[in-house]
Design an enzyme around this catalytic site. Structure first.
Site, PDB file in Angstrom:
ATOM      1  CG  ASP A   1      -1.761   4.731   3.961  1.00  0.00           C
ATOM      2  OD1 ASP A   1      -1.712   5.253   2.684  1.00  0.00           O
ATOM      3  OD2 ASP A   1      -2.642   5.151   4.806  1.00  0.00           O
TER       4      ASP A   1
ATOM      5  CE  LYS B   1      -7.986   1.914  -0.914  1.00  0.00           C
ATOM      6  NZ  LYS B   1      -6.936   2.923  -0.560  1.00  0.00           N
TER       7      LYS B   1
ATOM      8  CG  HIS C   1      -0.967   7.091  -1.169  1.00  0.00           C
ATOM      9  ND1 HIS C   1      -2.257   7.294  -1.756  1.00  0.00           N
ATOM     10  CD2 HIS C   1      -1.421   6.264   0.030  1.00  0.00           C
ATOM     11  CE1 HIS C   1      -3.102   6.731  -0.991  1.00  0.00           C
ATOM     12  NE2 HIS C   1      -2.575   6.023   0.144  1.00  0.00           N
TER      13      HIS C   1
ATOM     14  CG  HIS D   1      -1.879   0.986   1.222  1.00  0.00           C
ATOM     15  ND1 HIS D   1      -3.317   0.755   1.481  1.00  0.00           N
ATOM     16  CD2 HIS D   1      -2.010   2.673   1.023  1.00  0.00           C
ATOM     17  CE1 HIS D   1      -3.908   1.909   1.350  1.00  0.00           C
ATOM     18  NE2 HIS D   1      -2.976   3.171   1.218  1.00  0.00           N
TER      19      HIS D   1
ATOM     20  CG  HIS E   1     -10.004   4.551   3.038  1.00  0.00           C
ATOM     21  ND1 HIS E   1      -8.829   5.429   3.318  1.00  0.00           N
ATOM     22  CD2 HIS E   1     -10.819   4.809   4.044  1.00  0.00           C
ATOM     23  CE1 HIS E   1      -8.824   6.123   4.080  1.00  0.00           C
ATOM     24  NE2 HIS E   1     -10.043   5.959   4.828  1.00  0.00           N
TER      25      HIS E   1
ATOM     26  CG  HIS F   1      -5.101   2.324   5.691  1.00  0.00           C
ATOM     27  ND1 HIS F   1      -6.639   2.252   5.965  1.00  0.00           N
ATOM     28  CD2 HIS F   1      -4.993   2.843   4.350  1.00  0.00           C
ATOM     29  CE1 HIS F   1      -7.085   2.924   4.992  1.00  0.00           C
ATOM     30  NE2 HIS F   1      -6.060   3.355   4.009  1.00  0.00           N
TER      31      HIS F   1
HETATM   32  O1  DOR Z   1      -3.637   9.851   5.488  1.00  0.00           O
HETATM   33  C1  DOR Z   1      -3.871   9.344   4.267  1.00  0.00           C
HETATM   34  N1  DOR Z   1      -3.282   9.839   3.063  1.00  0.00           N
HETATM   35  N2  DOR Z   1      -4.807   8.397   4.119  1.00  0.00           N
HETATM   36  C2  DOR Z   1      -5.351   8.184   3.135  1.00  0.00           C
HETATM   37  O2  DOR Z   1      -6.369   7.205   2.839  1.00  0.00           O
HETATM   38  C3  DOR Z   1      -4.919   8.736   1.719  1.00  0.00           C
HETATM   39  C4  DOR Z   1      -3.607   9.375   1.883  1.00  0.00           C
HETATM   40  C5  DOR Z   1      -3.151  10.442   0.826  1.00  0.00           C
HETATM   41  O3  DOR Z   1      -3.400   9.955  -0.273  1.00  0.00           O
HETATM   42  O4  DOR Z   1      -2.615  11.651   1.182  1.00  0.00           O
HETATM   43 ZN    ZN Z   2      -3.420   5.022   1.692  1.00  0.00          ZN
END
Ligand code: DOR
Ligand code: ZN
Length: 348
Positions: A252, A104, A20, A18, A141, A179
């Protein structure tokens, strides 16, 4: 019995289920950190213009590959962002030809860039049934977005209202509850069929909600789902080190520029990629289960996804390192554990 602490630990190369990675200059700034620590990563599709179709995912994958440091053998595993208009045929084609690993589910407005998310998951039953038929995992999520539900209860309410009914209706669908942050999530995953698994982040293993307010408002430990009470952190620790194949590593990591975190309306997300494995190792060692780090980091995830285990190895050395206050990554980014000392150091 006296145990001599090991001075190094060699593990099968881990994956991050997971992440970003963002896009544009931020992508170029952050992807080397994930590629250094992990062989593969499940890449979240919540870009400003979300990755909705298989073609979007193919384009994003090419941009990620172009941003990798020379010589990197990191593999991004792509996901599609489910919307009310998702077409099953596109998802399945993308899955069959290797572009899409998973899809997702963001409940609409649950978090960063989730305005296009699904308003009612049950209207997507035909898509989910098609995914179940081909073994394509659904990544969730797990928070309701109902403003009347207390933010600390949104995960538990999501289990009752959405996840439990969904798993009861479609037990053959592979679901990763992403998460997880609560005892209720651990109880649910433990009791669910083997088709249900969960990722656990470093921050939810290290922090409880006091951290948000310790000595003043702490924007760099704000993420969604928000960290919870101590009893929940302890439940997550027990789950992570339990050896159960249902739990695996998913950081995450969610970078936002320092200026976007330290703002009147600060962004949710913790940038934990640079020291992720060291952070997990600290938890497993504190729990007296460093022997179970490899299963959590390198084995349970690929087995759940039906992917081969990595052949490479990485070594953690028992060498203290001070985490810098910030990392110059185009934008200034504040890493998780900034200013702290970690007891392990990754050598790749
Ligand atoms: O804290 C987070 N940031 N939770 C999420 O689900 C998305 C993520 C983000 O893309 O910044
Ligand atoms: Zn995430």
């Amino acid at each position: 019995m006296t145990q001599i602490a090991p001075t190094s630990l060699t593990l099968r190369r881990p994956d991050d289920w997971h992440v970003h990675l963002r896009d544009g200059p931020m992508l170029a700034a952050v992807v080397p950190y994930t590629a250094r620590q992990f062989a593969r990563a499940i890449v979240m599709p919540n870009l400003a213009a979300p990755v909705v179709t298989a073609a979007d995912a193919a384009g994003y994958r090419a941009r990620i590959e172009a941003a990798l440091p020379a010589g990197s053998n990191f593999t991004p595993l792509m996901t599609a962002y489910l919307t009310d208009g998702t077409e099953a045929a596109d998802l399945l084609r993308g899955h069959a030809n290797g572009v899409l690993t998973a899809a997702k589910l963001y409940p609409a407005h649950a978090t960063t860039n989730s305005a296009h998310g699904v308003t009612d998951i049950f209207t997507l039953m035909p898509v989910l049934e098609a995914m179940a038929g081909t073994g394509m995992p659904l990544l969730v999520h797990g928070e309701v977005t109902d403003a009347e539900v207390d933010i600390f209860d949104r995960e538990a309410v999501f289990i009752d209202r959405v996840l439990a009914p969904l798993v009861a209706r479609l037990p053959e669908l592979k679901v990763v509850f992403e998460h997880i942050t609560t005892q209720q999530a651990v109880d649910f995953v433990d009791a669910a069929p083997a088709t249900v698994a969960a990722t656990i982040t470093p921050q939810h293993l290290h922090l409880n909600r006091n951290a948000l307010f310790a000595g003043g408002l702490q924007p760099h430990v704000y993420c969604l789902p928000v960290v919870k009470r101590e009893q929940h952190r302890l439940a997550l620790r027990r789950a992570a080190v339990s050896g159960s194949p249902k739990y695996f590593l998913g950081t995450d990591t969610a970078p936002h520029a320092r200026s976007a975190k330290e703002a009147a309306c600060g962004c949710a997300g913790i940038f934990n990629a640079p020291y992720a494995l060291e952070s997990y190792a600290a938890v497993f060692e504190e729990e007296g289960r460093i022997d179970r780090l490899e299963g959590f980091a390198s084995e349970h995830g690929p087995r759940f996804y039906g992917l081969p285990l990595n052949e490479g190895r990485v070594t953690l050395e028992r060498v203290s390192q001070q985490v810098p206050a910030e990392l110059p990554a185009g934008e200034v980014l504040v890493p998780f554990h900034a200013g702290e000392t970690l007891g392990w150091q990754l050598r790749v």
